[in-house]
Design an enzyme around this catalytic site. Structure first.
Site, mmCIF file in Angstrom:
data_model
loop_
_atom_site.group_PDB
_atom_site.id
_atom_site.type_symbol
_atom_site.label_atom_id
_atom_site.label_comp_id
_atom_site.label_asym_id
_atom_site.label_seq_id
_atom_site.Cartn_x
_atom_site.Cartn_y
_atom_site.Cartn_z
ATOM 1 N N ARG A 40 -9.045 1.186 8.849
ATOM 2 C CA ARG A 40 -8.674 -0.206 9.115
ATOM 3 C C ARG A 40 -9.773 -0.927 9.881
ATOM 4 O O ARG A 40 -9.632 -2.131 10.152
ATOM 5 C CB ARG A 40 -7.405 -0.229 9.951
ATOM 6 C CG ARG A 40 -6.122 -0.534 9.158
ATOM 7 C CD ARG A 40 -4.975 -0.585 10.139
ATOM 8 N NE ARG A 40 -3.824 -1.272 9.671
ATOM 9 C CZ ARG A 40 -2.722 -0.678 9.208
ATOM 10 N NH1 ARG A 40 -2.667 0.627 9.085
ATOM 11 N NH2 ARG A 40 -1.679 -1.392 8.851
ATOM 12 N N ARG A 75 11.506 -2.555 11.109
ATOM 13 C CA ARG A 75 10.505 -2.093 12.084
ATOM 14 C C ARG A 75 10.266 -3.162 13.149
ATOM 15 O O ARG A 75 10.226 -4.347 12.840
ATOM 16 C CB ARG A 75 9.190 -1.788 11.360
ATOM 17 C CG ARG A 75 9.176 -0.429 10.702
ATOM 18 C CD ARG A 75 8.029 -0.247 9.743
ATOM 19 N NE ARG A 75 6.735 -0.716 10.220
ATOM 20 C CZ ARG A 75 5.624 -0.643 9.501
ATOM 21 N NH1 ARG A 75 5.652 -0.106 8.290
ATOM 22 N NH2 ARG A 75 4.486 -1.076 9.975
ATOM 23 N N ARG A 120 11.541 -5.987 4.573
ATOM 24 C CA ARG A 120 11.262 -4.534 4.485
ATOM 25 C C ARG A 120 12.264 -3.765 5.347
ATOM 26 O O ARG A 120 12.574 -4.162 6.466
ATOM 27 C CB ARG A 120 9.838 -4.260 4.965
ATOM 28 C CG ARG A 120 9.575 -2.758 5.128
ATOM 29 C CD ARG A 120 8.123 -2.417 5.055
ATOM 30 N NE ARG A 120 7.312 -2.952 6.138
ATOM 31 C CZ ARG A 120 5.986 -2.819 6.218
ATOM 32 N NH1 ARG A 120 5.332 -2.170 5.258
ATOM 33 N NH2 ARG A 120 5.310 -3.331 7.219
ATOM 34 N N ARG A 133 -0.519 -9.452 13.226
ATOM 35 C CA ARG A 133 -1.064 -8.380 12.380
ATOM 36 C C ARG A 133 -1.934 -8.938 11.258
ATOM 37 O O ARG A 133 -2.934 -8.330 10.878
ATOM 38 C CB ARG A 133 0.072 -7.524 11.811
ATOM 39 C CG ARG A 133 0.784 -6.730 12.903
ATOM 40 C CD ARG A 133 2.038 -6.071 12.392
ATOM 41 N NE ARG A 133 1.739 -5.005 11.465
ATOM 42 C CZ ARG A 133 2.624 -4.473 10.635
ATOM 43 N NH1 ARG A 133 3.850 -4.923 10.601
ATOM 44 N NH2 ARG A 133 2.281 -3.487 9.839
ATOM 45 N N LYS A 166 0.838 -1.218 0.000
ATOM 46 C CA LYS A 166 0.000 0.000 0.000
ATOM 47 C C LYS A 166 0.865 1.257 0.000
ATOM 48 O O LYS A 166 0.641 2.180 -0.763
ATOM 49 C CB LYS A 166 -0.921 0.029 1.240
ATOM 50 C CG LYS A 166 -1.856 -1.140 1.354
ATOM 51 C CD LYS A 166 -2.747 -1.039 2.577
ATOM 52 C CE LYS A 166 -2.002 -1.072 3.895
ATOM 53 N NZ LYS A 166 -1.295 -2.352 4.156
HETATM 54 P P1 ADP Z 1 2.280 -1.828 3.220
HETATM 55 O O1 ADP Z 1 2.321 -0.328 3.145
HETATM 56 O O2 ADP Z 1 1.058 -2.407 2.562
HETATM 57 O O3 ADP Z 1 2.477 -2.361 4.608
HETATM 58 P P2 ADP Z 1 4.849 -1.703 1.802
HETATM 59 O O4 ADP Z 1 4.538 -0.797 0.657
HETATM 60 O O5 ADP Z 1 5.672 -1.138 2.908
HETATM 61 O O6 ADP Z 1 3.502 -2.394 2.379
HETATM 62 O O7 ADP Z 1 5.568 -3.013 1.195
HETATM 63 C C1 ADP Z 1 5.998 -4.067 2.061
HETATM 64 C C2 ADP Z 1 7.367 -4.587 1.585
HETATM 65 O O8 ADP Z 1 7.221 -5.260 0.333
HETATM 66 C C3 ADP Z 1 8.398 -3.478 1.355
HETATM 67 O O9 ADP Z 1 9.673 -3.967 1.731
HETATM 68 C C4 ADP Z 1 8.327 -3.211 -0.142
HETATM 69 O O10 ADP Z 1 9.559 -2.714 -0.655
HETATM 70 C C5 ADP Z 1 7.972 -4.596 -0.697
HETATM 71 N N1 ADP Z 1 7.081 -4.547 -1.870
HETATM 72 C C6 ADP Z 1 6.068 -3.680 -2.110
HETATM 73 N N2 ADP Z 1 5.466 -3.952 -3.282
HETATM 74 C C7 ADP Z 1 6.092 -5.043 -3.781
HETATM 75 C C8 ADP Z 1 5.942 -5.831 -4.986
HETATM 76 N N3 ADP Z 1 4.988 -5.545 -5.879
HETATM 77 N N4 ADP Z 1 6.779 -6.874 -5.163
HETATM 78 C C9 ADP Z 1 7.742 -7.175 -4.245
HETATM 79 N N5 ADP Z 1 7.945 -6.473 -3.106
HETATM 80 C C10 ADP Z 1 7.138 -5.422 -2.877
HETATM 81 P P1 AMP Z 2 1.328 0.531 8.940
HETATM 82 O O1 AMP Z 2 2.484 1.462 8.868
HETATM 83 O O2 AMP Z 2 0.167 0.967 8.099
HETATM 84 O O3 AMP Z 2 1.717 -0.912 8.663
HETATM 85 O O4 AMP Z 2 0.796 0.577 10.447
HETATM 86 C C1 AMP Z 2 1.614 0.162 11.518
HETATM 87 C C2 AMP Z 2 0.774 0.023 12.783
HETATM 88 O O5 AMP Z 2 0.220 1.307 13.152
HETATM 89 C C3 AMP Z 2 -0.430 -0.908 12.695
HETATM 90 O O6 AMP Z 2 -0.095 -2.269 12.898
HETATM 91 C C4 AMP Z 2 -1.317 -0.352 13.837
HETATM 92 O O7 AMP Z 2 -0.850 -0.753 15.103
HETATM 93 C C5 AMP Z 2 -1.075 1.149 13.705
HETATM 94 N N1 AMP Z 2 -2.055 1.767 12.780
HETATM 95 C C6 AMP Z 2 -1.802 2.369 11.594
HETATM 96 N N2 AMP Z 2 -2.942 2.809 11.036
HETATM 97 C C7 AMP Z 2 -3.950 2.469 11.883
HETATM 98 C C8 AMP Z 2 -5.368 2.614 11.865
HETATM 99 N N3 AMP Z 2 -5.998 3.199 10.828
HETATM 100 N N4 AMP Z 2 -6.067 2.148 12.915
HETATM 101 C C9 AMP Z 2 -5.460 1.565 13.944
HETATM 102 N N5 AMP Z 2 -4.144 1.376 14.040
HETATM 103 C C10 AMP Z 2 -3.377 1.814 13.009
#
Ligand code: ADP
Ligand code: AMP
Length: 212
Positions: free
Chosen positions: A86, A158, A125, A169, A13
């Site tokens: 969420r 992280r 990541r 999660r 995302k």
């Molecule tokens: P989210 O915001 O949904 O938690 P991220 O955008 O941070 O996810 O992506 C999670 C991990 O996967 C990151 O390390 C990112 O670089 C990698 N990633 C994202 N999109 C892809 C893809 N299409 N193919 C492979 N790896 C990806």
């Molecule tokens: P993210 O960076 O989107 O993966 O979010 C990391 C963490 O932040 C999540 O696992 C939750 O603990 C918290 N968080 C982020 N967005 C929300 C939301 N909309 N509602 C509740 N918790 C959130």
């Protein structure tokens, strides 16, 4: 353009939201990034959020909804929301706040990735706590190992990307967040992309949905 990114943690995302923000010139608003900035800054909000985040749980709606509403209050040209809503109450609050201004969400884009791909994505990541940039040690490595290409700060794994927290999660996602797919399907704004493709192909799919 008001866009919501849906999908499991690690689906991509944030990666796609950044590209959308750049192409369509709208702000990228990530609730996770806002919480992490507050944790780094040692604020009261950050301290409250950290206890939930470290356990892989959601930060309570009472905290999250108000914070997000403050952030979007002045964004008249739209935004891409990453990580919000969420829960169903968060989605309902957003719908209501927008309706009061005669507005609505234009697109809810579900980045679809099965659970078996997620653990690998999250363990690889690496995040920059300085500018919010995200890398992957295999799929999207920085030019210099461990250093952010954009701002030069050190990259971190992280705390909530450790495998045991990722499992929690994913459970939370299936219970509380996945129902939003039907919520936005019923609102007739849902679009789906196959998130298992390479990043550029996923983005191409999103551009086809949003238009050039
Ligand atoms: P989210 O915001 O949904 O938690 P991220 O955008 O941070 O996810 O992506 C999670 C991990 O996967 C990151 O390390 C990112 O670089 C990698 N990633 C994202 N999109 C892809 C893809 N299409 N193919 C492979 N790896 C990806
Ligand atoms: P993210 O960076 O989107 O993966 O979010 C990391 C963490 O932040 C999540 O696992 C939750 O603990 C918290 N968080 C982020 N967005 C929300 C939301 N909309 N509602 C509740 N918790 C959130």
């Amino acid at each position: 353009m008001k866009i919501i990114m849906l999908g499991a943690p690690g689906a991509g995302k944030g990666t796609q939201a950044k590209k959308i923000a750049e192409k369509y010139q709208i702000p990228h608003i990530s609730t996770g990034d806002i919480f992490r900035a507050n944790i780094k800054g040692g604020t009261e909000l950050g301290m409250k959020a950290k206890t939930f985040m470290d356990q892989g749980m959601l930060v309570p709606d009472e905290i999250t909804i108000g914070m997000l509403m403050d952030r979007i209050g002045h964004c008249i040209n739209g935004y891409v929301l990453d990580g919000f809503p969420r829960t169903i109450p968060q989605a309902e609050s957003l719908t209501k706040a927008l309706a009061e201004r005669g507005e609505k969400v234009d697109y809810a884009i579900n980045v679809d990735v099965p659970d078996e791909n997620i653990i690998n994505r999250m363990s690889g990541r690496r995040a920059c706590l300085g500018c919010g940039a995200t890398y992957h040690i295999t799929f999207n490595p920085p030019v210099k190992e461990g250093i952010c290409d954009t701002c030069g700060q050190e990259l971190v794994l992280r705390d909530d990307d450790k495998p045991e927290t990722v499992k929690k999660r994913l459970d939370v996602y299936h219970q509380q967040t996945q129902p939003l797919i039907d919520y936005y399907k019923n609102a007739e704004v849902l679009a789906e992309v196959d998130g298992t493709q390479p990043m550029d192909a996923v983005f191409q799919g999103i551009v086809e949905i949003l238009g050039e």
